[in-house]
Scaffold this active site. Structure first.
Site, PDB file in Angstrom:
ATOM      1  N   ALA A  66      52.813  44.872  44.666  1.00 26.59           N
ATOM      2  CA  ALA A  66      54.142  45.448  44.828  1.00 26.59           C
ATOM      3  C   ALA A  66      54.014  46.949  44.615  1.00 26.59           C
ATOM      4  O   ALA A  66      53.071  47.418  43.974  1.00 26.59           O
ATOM      5  CB  ALA A  66      55.099  44.831  43.821  1.00 26.59           C
ATOM      6  N   GLY A 111      51.181  41.454  43.672  1.00 23.62           N
ATOM      7  CA  GLY A 111      52.059  40.851  44.675  1.00 23.62           C
ATOM      8  C   GLY A 111      51.326  40.464  45.958  1.00 23.62           C
ATOM      9  O   GLY A 111      51.765  39.568  46.684  1.00 23.62           O
ATOM     10  N   GLU A 114      49.873  37.168  45.250  1.00 25.01           N
ATOM     11  CA  GLU A 114      50.985  36.207  45.226  1.00 25.01           C
ATOM     12  C   GLU A 114      51.437  35.857  46.641  1.00 25.01           C
ATOM     13  O   GLU A 114      51.804  34.717  46.923  1.00 25.01           O
ATOM     14  CB  GLU A 114      52.138  36.797  44.397  1.00 25.01           C
ATOM     15  CG  GLU A 114      51.711  37.020  42.953  1.00 25.01           C
ATOM     16  CD  GLU A 114      52.769  37.723  42.123  1.00 25.01           C
ATOM     17  OE1 GLU A 114      52.900  38.954  42.234  1.00 25.01           O
ATOM     18  OE2 GLU A 114      53.474  37.034  41.378  1.00 25.01           O
ATOM     19  N   GLU A 134      48.867  42.806  36.666  1.00 26.72           N
ATOM     20  CA  GLU A 134      50.178  43.265  36.183  1.00 26.72           C
ATOM     21  C   GLU A 134      50.158  43.665  34.716  1.00 26.72           C
ATOM     22  O   GLU A 134      50.829  44.616  34.310  1.00 26.72           O
ATOM     23  CB  GLU A 134      51.235  42.174  36.408  1.00 26.72           C
ATOM     24  CG  GLU A 134      51.678  42.010  37.853  1.00 26.72           C
ATOM     25  CD  GLU A 134      50.812  41.039  38.644  1.00 26.72           C
ATOM     26  OE1 GLU A 134      49.748  40.614  38.143  1.00 26.72           O
ATOM     27  OE2 GLU A 134      51.207  40.701  39.772  1.00 26.72           O
TER      28      GLU A 134
HETATM   29  C1  HXC Z   1      52.036  51.857  45.267  1.00 27.95           C
HETATM   30  C2  HXC Z   1      49.811  52.092  45.788  1.00 27.95           C
HETATM   31  C3  HXC Z   1      49.531  50.794  45.282  1.00 27.95           C
HETATM   32  C4  HXC Z   1      50.614  50.042  44.750  1.00 27.95           C
HETATM   33  C5  HXC Z   1      47.699  51.664  45.995  1.00 27.95           C
HETATM   34  N1  HXC Z   1      48.639  52.589  46.215  1.00 27.95           N
HETATM   35  N2  HXC Z   1      48.204  50.570  45.416  1.00 27.95           N
HETATM   36  N3  HXC Z   1      51.048  52.612  45.781  1.00 27.95           N
HETATM   37  N4  HXC Z   1      51.836  50.605  44.769  1.00 27.95           N
HETATM   38  N5  HXC Z   1      50.479  48.794  44.293  1.00 27.95           N
HETATM   39  C6  HXC Z   1      48.481  53.911  46.821  1.00 27.95           C
HETATM   40  C7  HXC Z   1      47.849  54.885  45.850  1.00 27.95           C
HETATM   41  O1  HXC Z   1      48.812  55.417  44.972  1.00 27.95           O
HETATM   42  C8  HXC Z   1      47.319  55.921  46.816  1.00 27.95           C
HETATM   43  O2  HXC Z   1      48.386  56.745  47.243  1.00 27.95           O
HETATM   44  C9  HXC Z   1      46.877  55.086  48.006  1.00 27.95           C
HETATM   45  O3  HXC Z   1      47.590  53.846  47.906  1.00 27.95           O
HETATM   46  C10 HXC Z   1      45.387  54.794  47.994  1.00 27.95           C
HETATM   47  O4  HXC Z   1      45.072  54.214  46.734  1.00 27.95           O
HETATM   48  P1  HXC Z   1      43.910  54.769  45.786  1.00 27.95           P
HETATM   49  O5  HXC Z   1      44.240  54.343  44.402  1.00 27.95           O
HETATM   50  O6  HXC Z   1      43.688  56.210  46.024  1.00 27.95           O
HETATM   51  O7  HXC Z   1      42.668  53.951  46.346  1.00 27.95           O
HETATM   52  P2  HXC Z   1      41.381  53.482  45.551  1.00 27.95           P
HETATM   53  O8  HXC Z   1      40.897  54.551  44.623  1.00 27.95           O
HETATM   54  O9  HXC Z   1      40.442  52.956  46.592  1.00 27.95           O
HETATM   55  O10 HXC Z   1      41.879  52.283  44.633  1.00 27.95           O
HETATM   56  C11 HXC Z   1      42.381  51.094  45.244  1.00 27.95           C
HETATM   57  C12 HXC Z   1      43.059  50.204  44.167  1.00 27.95           C
HETATM   58  C13 HXC Z   1      44.125  51.052  43.419  1.00 27.95           C
HETATM   59  C14 HXC Z   1      42.030  49.666  43.194  1.00 27.95           C
HETATM   60  C15 HXC Z   1      43.688  49.031  44.925  1.00 27.95           C
HETATM   61  O11 HXC Z   1      44.976  51.710  44.400  1.00 27.95           O
HETATM   62  C16 HXC Z   1      44.984  50.237  42.529  1.00 27.95           C
HETATM   63  O12 HXC Z   1      44.599  49.861  41.435  1.00 27.95           O
HETATM   64  N6  HXC Z   1      46.230  49.960  42.980  1.00 27.95           N
HETATM   65  C17 HXC Z   1      47.193  49.234  42.183  1.00 27.95           C
HETATM   66  C18 HXC Z   1      46.873  47.765  42.182  1.00 27.95           C
HETATM   67  C19 HXC Z   1      47.841  46.986  41.317  1.00 27.95           C
HETATM   68  O13 HXC Z   1      47.944  47.231  40.093  1.00 27.95           O
HETATM   69  N7  HXC Z   1      48.568  46.060  41.910  1.00 27.95           N
HETATM   70  C20 HXC Z   1      49.590  45.283  41.217  1.00 27.95           C
HETATM   71  C21 HXC Z   1      50.919  45.973  41.246  1.00 27.95           C
HETATM   72  S1  HXC Z   1      52.125  45.129  40.258  1.00 27.95           S
HETATM   73  P3  HXC Z   1      48.223  58.345  47.344  1.00 27.95           P
HETATM   74  O14 HXC Z   1      49.592  58.806  47.740  1.00 27.95           O
HETATM   75  O15 HXC Z   1      47.764  58.818  46.016  1.00 27.95           O
HETATM   76  O16 HXC Z   1      47.189  58.515  48.438  1.00 27.95           O
HETATM   77  C22 HXC Z   1      52.614  43.870  41.226  1.00 27.95           C
HETATM   78  C23 HXC Z   1      53.700  43.024  40.645  1.00 27.95           C
HETATM   79  C24 HXC Z   1      54.264  42.038  41.631  1.00 27.95           C
HETATM   80  O17 HXC Z   1      52.146  43.644  42.295  1.00 27.95           O
HETATM   81  C25 HXC Z   1      55.594  41.503  41.165  1.00 27.95           C
HETATM   82  C26 HXC Z   1      56.696  42.469  41.270  1.00 27.95           C
HETATM   83  C27 HXC Z   1      58.053  41.887  41.048  1.00 27.95           C
END
Ligand code: HXC
Length: 257
Positions: A66, A111, A114, A134
């Site tokens: 998400a 997400g 999921e 998360e």
């Molecule tokens: C918003 C995201 C994102 C996310 C990546 N990006 N994941 N933006 N939400 N979940 C964006 C980054 O900010 C970045 O934007 C661009 O995508 C590229 O990502 P990088 O981090 O630069 O890439 P990399 O270094 O290769 O790392 C990839 C990654 C990392 C390991 C996947 O992006 C990461 O850890 N993302 C978050 C993963 C996560 O925690 N997911 C769970 C979310 S909570 P810019 O603008 O800087 O280029 C969830 C809850 C669900 O899902 C339920 C909700 C109700």
């Protein structure tokens, strides 16, 4: 390429959906969920639908979760509303009457995992990374992962993944039963083409019944579920499909469904 947040391509009734926000690694925000819901409005009840394949744009990510930027400032009511909207949409995808398959082509986190769990099965490219991270953000899964993950991989592994937030590679995802197969990115495209051919060539009513009996039966005790199988099996014999399929076998020709 069009700028739609979810792209849809229809190939002989096998619909391929692509989550298309590659700059944010296809993270799911309200707009993406709404775009998916609009596509589901068109798919539900559509005659001739054979299967749905879902993937992410680009070669790096299926869905990286998400959208954290969008969630950062949410209050509890907004968070409940966001999760509720996504849960409902994901449930609609899950309960389409045809197979729904995730082609996991990279990051499949939070997400995203999921979303893949709501698909009937998932296959992954060898660069795919899975996880429910998360807890690293101070929250828990909110798109159904806390319930679908233990049902797919067992409660012990689900607790491991949801409390440590550790990421696993495609091979580990295969070992624990999160995905059915692992292959290269190029092979993922071949897989999609083969699956399209298979699912558009099989008896469409039988394919739908196979999904129905497995889904509905899993929520019932074994005897009730076996009775359901018998009913749906018998119902196949009221269809042209059964006559065509069995006649084609006896006549040594390909069935024409
Ligand atoms: C918003 C995201 C994102 C996310 C990546 N990006 N994941 N933006 N939400 N979940 C964006 C980054 O900010 C970045 O934007 C661009 O995508 C590229 O990502 P990088 O981090 O630069 O890439 P990399 O270094 O290769 O790392 C990839 C990654 C990392 C390991 C996947 O992006 C990461 O850890 N993302 C978050 C993963 C996560 O925690 N997911 C769970 C979310 S909570 P810019 O603008 O800087 O280029 C969830 C809850 C669900 O899902 C339920 C909700 C109700």
């Amino acid at each position: 390429m069009s700028e739609q947040l979810v792209e849809m391509v229809d190939n002989d009734g096998v619909v391929r959906l692509t989550i298309n926000r590659p700059k944010a690694l296809n993270a799911l925000n309200r707009e993406v969920i709404e775009a998916l819901a609009e596509i589901l409005d068109r798919l539900e009840g559509r005659e001739g639908l054979r299967a749905v394949l879902i993937t992410g744009a680009g070669e790096k990510s299926f869905v990286a979760g998400a959208d954290i930027t969008a969630m950062r400032e949410m209050n509890p009511l907004e968070a409940r509303d966001f999760a509720g909207q996504a849960l409902k949409t994901i449930k609609r995808l899950e309960t389409l009457p045809v197979p729904v398959v995730a082609l996991v082509n990279g990051f499949c986190l939070g997400g995203g995992c999921e979303l893949a769990l709501a698909c009937d099965w998932a296959v992954a490219s060898d660069n795919a990374v899975f996880g429910q991270p998360e807890v690293l953000l101070g929250v828990i899964p909110g798109f159904g992962g806390s319930q679908r993950l233990p049902r797919r991989v067992g409660p012990a592994m689900a607790l491991d993944l949801c409390t440590t937030g550790r990421k696993i590679d495609a091979q580990e995802a295969l070992r624990i039963g999160l995905v059915n197969q692992v292959m290269s990115q190029a092979e993922l495209e071949d897989y999609a083409a083969t699956l399209t051919k298979q699912l558009s060539g099989n008896g469409p009513g039988a394919v739908r019944s196979a999904k129905q009996v497995i889904h509905d039966g899993m929520d019932q005790d074994l005897d009730s579920a076996l009775a359901l199988e018998t009913s749906l099996f018998a119902l196949c014999f009221a269809s042209d499909e059964q006559r065509e399929g069995m006649s084609a076998f006896v006549e040594k020709r390909k069935p024409n469904f």
